[in-house]
Design an enzyme around this catalytic site. Sequence first.
Site, mmCIF file in Angstrom:
data_model
loop_
_atom_site.group_PDB
_atom_site.id
_atom_site.type_symbol
_atom_site.label_atom_id
_atom_site.label_comp_id
_atom_site.label_asym_id
_atom_site.label_seq_id
_atom_site.Cartn_x
_atom_site.Cartn_y
_atom_site.Cartn_z
ATOM 1 N N LYS A 1 0.740 -1.353 -0.076
ATOM 2 C CA LYS A 1 0.002 -0.070 -0.218
ATOM 3 C C LYS A 1 0.856 1.218 -0.219
ATOM 4 C CE LYS A 1 -3.997 -2.120 0.064
ATOM 5 N NZ LYS A 1 -3.722 -3.361 -0.247
HETATM 6 C C1 LIG Z 1 -9.634 -2.802 -1.439
HETATM 7 C C2 LIG Z 1 -9.151 -3.407 -0.353
HETATM 8 N N1 LIG Z 1 -9.842 -3.638 0.739
HETATM 9 C C3 LIG Z 1 -9.388 -3.971 2.003
HETATM 10 C C4 LIG Z 1 -8.051 -4.438 1.790
HETATM 11 C C5 LIG Z 1 -7.726 -5.295 3.213
HETATM 12 O O1 LIG Z 1 -6.537 -4.815 3.998
HETATM 13 P P1 LIG Z 1 -5.721 -5.736 4.644
HETATM 14 O O2 LIG Z 1 -4.913 -6.632 3.696
HETATM 15 O O3 LIG Z 1 -4.675 -4.673 5.543
HETATM 16 O O4 LIG Z 1 -6.173 -6.505 5.576
HETATM 17 C C6 LIG Z 1 -7.543 -4.507 0.758
HETATM 18 C C7 LIG Z 1 -6.102 -5.165 0.751
HETATM 19 O O5 LIG Z 1 -5.342 -5.699 -0.273
HETATM 20 C C8 LIG Z 1 -7.837 -4.213 -0.311
HETATM 21 O O6 LIG Z 1 -7.320 -4.016 -1.518
#
Ligand SMILES: Cc1ncc(COP(=O)(O)O)c(C=O)c1O
Length: 412
Positions: free
Chosen positions: A199
């Site tokens: 990210k």
């Molecule tokens: C659009 C979206 N929402 C939620 C998430 C979830 O984040 P995390 O991997 O930090 O749990 C991601 C992760 O790639 C994502 O791309």
Amino acid sequence: MHTLPEPHQEEVKDASIELQVPFHRAAVGEAEVQAVSEVIRSGWLTMGPKTFEFEEQFAKYVGARDAIAVSTGTAALHLALEAAGVCAGDEVLLPTTTFTATAEAVTYLGARPVLVDVDPVTMNLAPEDAARRITPRTKAIIPVHLGGQACDMDEVQTLARAHHLRVIEDAAHALPSEYRGKRIGQISEFTCFSFYATKTLTTGEGGMVTTESPTAAARIRLMRLHGIERDAWKRYRGDGSWRYEVHEAGFKYNLTDLQAAIGLVQLAKCDAMWQARQRIAQRYSDALSSLEELLLPEIRSDRSTSWHLYVLRLRPNRLRVDRDVFIRALRARGVSCSVHFIPLHLQPYYQRAYGYKAGDFPNAEQQYCSCLSLPIFPGMTEQEIEHVIRAVKETTVESRIVRQNAAVFPIA
Ligand SMILES: Cc1ncc(COP(=O)(O)O)c(C=O)c1O
């Protein structure tokens, strides 16, 4: 763990390609190493002063009233939905073009993810399609700012007000992004960020909920650490007490000071990293705009994007190859790409659990079949940027349908 087969895992990289451009390389360096070392030397590794400092700085950066640091973006979504009162039997609207975490968090509460088709240009949730899917059980809506470009938030808010829906923004890709002069993180009751390794700000794993509601903030703080009252984290420190009270059956979703220390360093350079990604996006768009086989990202004039992703779309009637072959050709030229995302209604779980099937969301499917994400990260070298541009141009030229009497442009 069930994973979909990677279509081109069998692809053997061409050893003669000297430059390999990865899809992502995290922008971390000595400052992050130093910050983590300091936390280790302090003797307090988990949630504590660094985490609270990170929350404060983050809230200031996005202009939010409050920010609560958590272990992942998925945890952020879970806690926000819980604080919004989503429970078993409720329905929650979200786009089919998203990562599974968006919908998965809804299922944690026994609620039902109701998928929505996307806008063919931005690939974000289409408010008019969301409106069609509202029922008396609809409790909330999760707009996802795909790749960083903000959703049509005014339309989403209008819909939410009319139907008493709670709005939880999935801003996993949207740091820093703006919508009509407001930074994402200060618009809705809840906004959820992810600090996953790829990210725009990373702590390895991590997440943040920003909220405009003090009541919701208190609830999320309680629930992120076992439902124990606020200062529970202090109970092993000299300034804490061993006595604690459990007020709810909460979760173990806290961030650690080790991660927060990285987050603070990353936050301080968030603007600089954004400018670097903007510059790369501009380079791509300038260099590729003459190729009529490609559709470049279109950012609406009333919003800005974090440029977490640079999503290219192929015009199928102009090319002899499909998206998968195109990606394979780029990989053979040393460029790693990705696809965001395989729509949820095409995934086995969502088909089995909710009866979705291919054909249900025509816009999302059309975009999915033609899209690919190019590498875009702050540490890309000039050579890497040039290499990606050349690889895309060469692949496009070798794959184009040459129409009679059509001019063939040389590779610049
Ligand atoms: C659009 C979206 N929402 C939620 C998430 C979830 O984040 P995390 O991997 O930090 O749990 C991601 C992760 O790639 C994502 O791309």
